[in-house]
Design an enzyme around this catalytic site. Structure first.
Site, PDB file in Angstrom:
ATOM      1  N   SER A 149      -6.254   4.623  -0.600  1.00 33.29           N
ATOM      2  CA  SER A 149      -5.414   5.657   0.017  1.00 33.29           C
ATOM      3  C   SER A 149      -5.085   5.233   1.436  1.00 33.29           C
ATOM      4  CB  SER A 149      -6.209   6.969   0.062  1.00 33.29           C
ATOM      5  OG  SER A 149      -5.524   7.956   0.807  1.00 33.29           O
ATOM      6  N   TYR A 153     -13.729  12.430   1.989  1.00 30.21           N
ATOM      7  CA  TYR A 153     -12.725  11.739   1.153  1.00 30.21           C
ATOM      8  C   TYR A 153     -12.407  10.375   1.765  1.00 30.21           C
ATOM      9  CZ  TYR A 153      -8.293  10.816  -1.283  1.00 30.21           C
ATOM     10  OH  TYR A 153      -7.283  10.242  -2.015  1.00 30.21           O
TER      11      TYR A 153
HETATM   12  P1  NDP Z   1      -4.284  13.657  -9.960  1.00 28.06           P
HETATM   13  O1  NDP Z   1      -5.197  14.798  -9.683  1.00 28.06           O
HETATM   14  O2  NDP Z   1      -2.944  13.956 -10.539  1.00 28.06           O
HETATM   15  O3  NDP Z   1      -5.011  12.580 -10.870  1.00 28.06           O
HETATM   16  C1  NDP Z   1      -6.386  12.308 -10.757  1.00 28.06           C
HETATM   17  C2  NDP Z   1      -6.870  11.723 -12.073  1.00 28.06           C
HETATM   18  O4  NDP Z   1      -8.271  11.437 -11.952  1.00 28.06           O
HETATM   19  C3  NDP Z   1      -6.681  12.680 -13.228  1.00 28.06           C
HETATM   20  O5  NDP Z   1      -6.135  11.969 -14.317  1.00 28.06           O
HETATM   21  C4  NDP Z   1      -8.102  13.123 -13.561  1.00 28.06           C
HETATM   22  O6  NDP Z   1      -8.206  13.329 -14.959  1.00 28.06           O
HETATM   23  C5  NDP Z   1      -8.892  11.896 -13.145  1.00 28.06           C
HETATM   24  N1  NDP Z   1     -10.315  12.181 -12.949  1.00 28.06           N
HETATM   25  C6  NDP Z   1     -10.893  13.021 -12.054  1.00 28.06           C
HETATM   26  N2  NDP Z   1     -12.234  13.027 -12.236  1.00 28.06           N
HETATM   27  C7  NDP Z   1     -12.493  12.174 -13.263  1.00 28.06           C
HETATM   28  C8  NDP Z   1     -13.666  11.754 -13.927  1.00 28.06           C
HETATM   29  N3  NDP Z   1     -14.881  12.224 -13.567  1.00 28.06           N
HETATM   30  N4  NDP Z   1     -13.566  10.854 -14.923  1.00 28.06           N
HETATM   31  C9  NDP Z   1     -12.353  10.374 -15.312  1.00 28.06           C
HETATM   32  N5  NDP Z   1     -11.203  10.738 -14.716  1.00 28.06           N
HETATM   33  C10 NDP Z   1     -11.278  11.628 -13.714  1.00 28.06           C
HETATM   34  O7  NDP Z   1      -4.114  12.894  -8.563  1.00 28.06           O
HETATM   35  P2  NDP Z   1      -3.442  11.479  -8.174  1.00 28.06           P
HETATM   36  O8  NDP Z   1      -2.657  10.938  -9.271  1.00 28.06           O
HETATM   37  O9  NDP Z   1      -2.832  11.678  -6.863  1.00 28.06           O
HETATM   38  O10 NDP Z   1      -4.763  10.602  -7.947  1.00 28.06           O
HETATM   39  C11 NDP Z   1      -4.925   9.273  -8.426  1.00 28.06           C
HETATM   40  C12 NDP Z   1      -5.585   8.435  -7.358  1.00 28.06           C
HETATM   41  O11 NDP Z   1      -4.694   8.295  -6.254  1.00 28.06           O
HETATM   42  C13 NDP Z   1      -6.877   9.031  -6.799  1.00 28.06           C
HETATM   43  O12 NDP Z   1      -7.840   8.010  -6.638  1.00 28.06           O
HETATM   44  C14 NDP Z   1      -6.432   9.564  -5.434  1.00 28.06           C
HETATM   45  O13 NDP Z   1      -7.504   9.617  -4.530  1.00 28.06           O
HETATM   46  C15 NDP Z   1      -5.402   8.517  -5.053  1.00 28.06           C
HETATM   47  N6  NDP Z   1      -4.472   8.926  -4.015  1.00 28.06           N
HETATM   48  C16 NDP Z   1      -3.568   9.934  -4.203  1.00 28.06           C
HETATM   49  C17 NDP Z   1      -2.714  10.310  -3.182  1.00 28.06           C
HETATM   50  C18 NDP Z   1      -1.750  11.445  -3.327  1.00 28.06           C
HETATM   51  O14 NDP Z   1      -1.133  11.868  -2.320  1.00 28.06           O
HETATM   52  N7  NDP Z   1      -1.529  11.985  -4.513  1.00 28.06           N
HETATM   53  C19 NDP Z   1      -2.709   9.611  -1.894  1.00 28.06           C
HETATM   54  C20 NDP Z   1      -3.694   8.565  -1.807  1.00 28.06           C
HETATM   55  C21 NDP Z   1      -4.520   8.234  -2.833  1.00 28.06           C
HETATM   56  P3  NDP Z   1      -9.131  14.421 -15.701  1.00 28.06           P
HETATM   57  O15 NDP Z   1      -9.212  15.622 -14.821  1.00 28.06           O
HETATM   58  O16 NDP Z   1      -8.381  14.648 -16.989  1.00 28.06           O
HETATM   59  O17 NDP Z   1     -10.443  13.738 -15.934  1.00 28.06           O
END
Ligand code: NDP
Length: 241
Positions: A139, A152
């Site tokens: 991030s 975070y």
């Molecule tokens: P979302 O919340 O849309 O996606 C997060 C994903 O992580 C979901 O598919 C969720 O699936 C999965 N997840 C959470 N916990 C678990 C677990 N215990 N096991 C398996 N899967 C898990 O957010 P983003 O797409 O934004 O996030 C994706 C990545 O991008 C993250 O690492 C986030 O920190 C990073 N990021 C995002 C930014 C943003 O502005 N959106 C900026 C910077 C970084 P499920 O709940 O079905 O398990």
């Protein structure tokens, strides 16, 4: 382009789902993991309906055995593991003095430990193959710290650190860190201090770029020839400070 077997964690929404669509469109076989298995099944169906190759499996990255089973099932079925996109993440925001310790632990478990579990699950296979590629989603919070995001940020700085260490140790496995800024997804929808989460949602509404922009960056890194390792990409909205 040579078609690859690509495992993606957190593929049920946001950046993970966009990455699955992008890499499948590039001709790769994507293996989708997350906890919301219904979402994964729908996405895999959508990709197959457009002529791509996809399958899915329920996955909780906080559980090392589950992560290993996810990787091994893919390797047994498809013969190898070329790429792991360690994307699963959570971001419940709050001030440190609110002492929301359970949410600190959740962030450490998913963002940091989950990423390490991914490495542990695929690295032996990649070493045995003599090649592989691990893409860790960090991030812009791995580059700067903001109030309510201390823990975070700590997890994301750690993801960058472990990626760089792994890169230095690897002459056969490529390591890429992709660091997105505000991106449209479901990240601000769950947990955290309500005021901090609302502020993050408002900022995201104003600034965020589509998840496909981050997926394109991941696609670029994956598409490079084997002797070219793209180590870090930062993708943020032009208007983000
Ligand atoms: P979302 O919340 O849309 O996606 C997060 C994903 O992580 C979901 O598919 C969720 O699936 C999965 N997840 C959470 N916990 C678990 C677990 N215990 N096991 C398996 N899967 C898990 O957010 P983003 O797409 O934004 O996030 C994706 C990545 O991008 C993250 O690492 C986030 O920190 C990073 N990021 C995002 C930014 C943003 O502005 N959106 C900026 C910077 C970084 P499920 O709940 O079905 O398990």
């Amino acid at each position: 382009m040579h078609s690859k077997i690509v495992l993606i964690t957190g593929a049920s929404s946001g950046i993970g789902a966009a990455t699955a669509r992008r890499l499948a469109a590039d001709g790769h076989h994507v293996v989708l993991g997350a906890r919301r298995v219904g979402r994964l099944a729908a996405l895999a169906d959508e990709i197959r309906a457009s002529g791509g190759r996809a399958d899915h499996r329920e996955l909780d990255v906080t559980d090392l055995d589950d992560m290993r089973a996810f990787a091994e099932a893919a390797r047994d079925r498809l013969g190898r593991i070329d790429v792991l996109v360690n994307n699963a993440g959570v971001m419940p925001l709050s001030r440190v003095d609110a002492l929301r310790v359970e949410e600190w632990n959740q962030m450490i478990d998913v963002n940091l430990r989950g990423t390490l579990h991914g490495v542990a699950a695929v690295l032996p296979h990649m070493r045995a193959q003599g090649a592989g590629h691990i893409v860790n989603v960090a991030s812009t919070s791995a580059h700067r710290v903001d109030p309510t995001a201390a823990v975070y940020c700590a997890t994301k700085y750690a993801v960058r650190a472990l990626s760089e260490g792994l890169r230095q140790e690897s002459s056969d496995v490529r390591v890429t860190v992709v660091s997105p800024g505000f991106t449209r997804s479901e990240l601000t929808d769950r947990g955290g201090d309500p005021e901090a989460q609302a502020a993050a949602r408002a900022a995201a509404r104003q600034l965020a770029i589509p998840a496909s922009a981050v997926a394109d960056a991941i696609g670029y890194a994956v598409s490079q020839p084997g002797d070219v390792d793209v180590n870090e990409i930062v993708v943020r909205p032009t208007v983000q400070g």
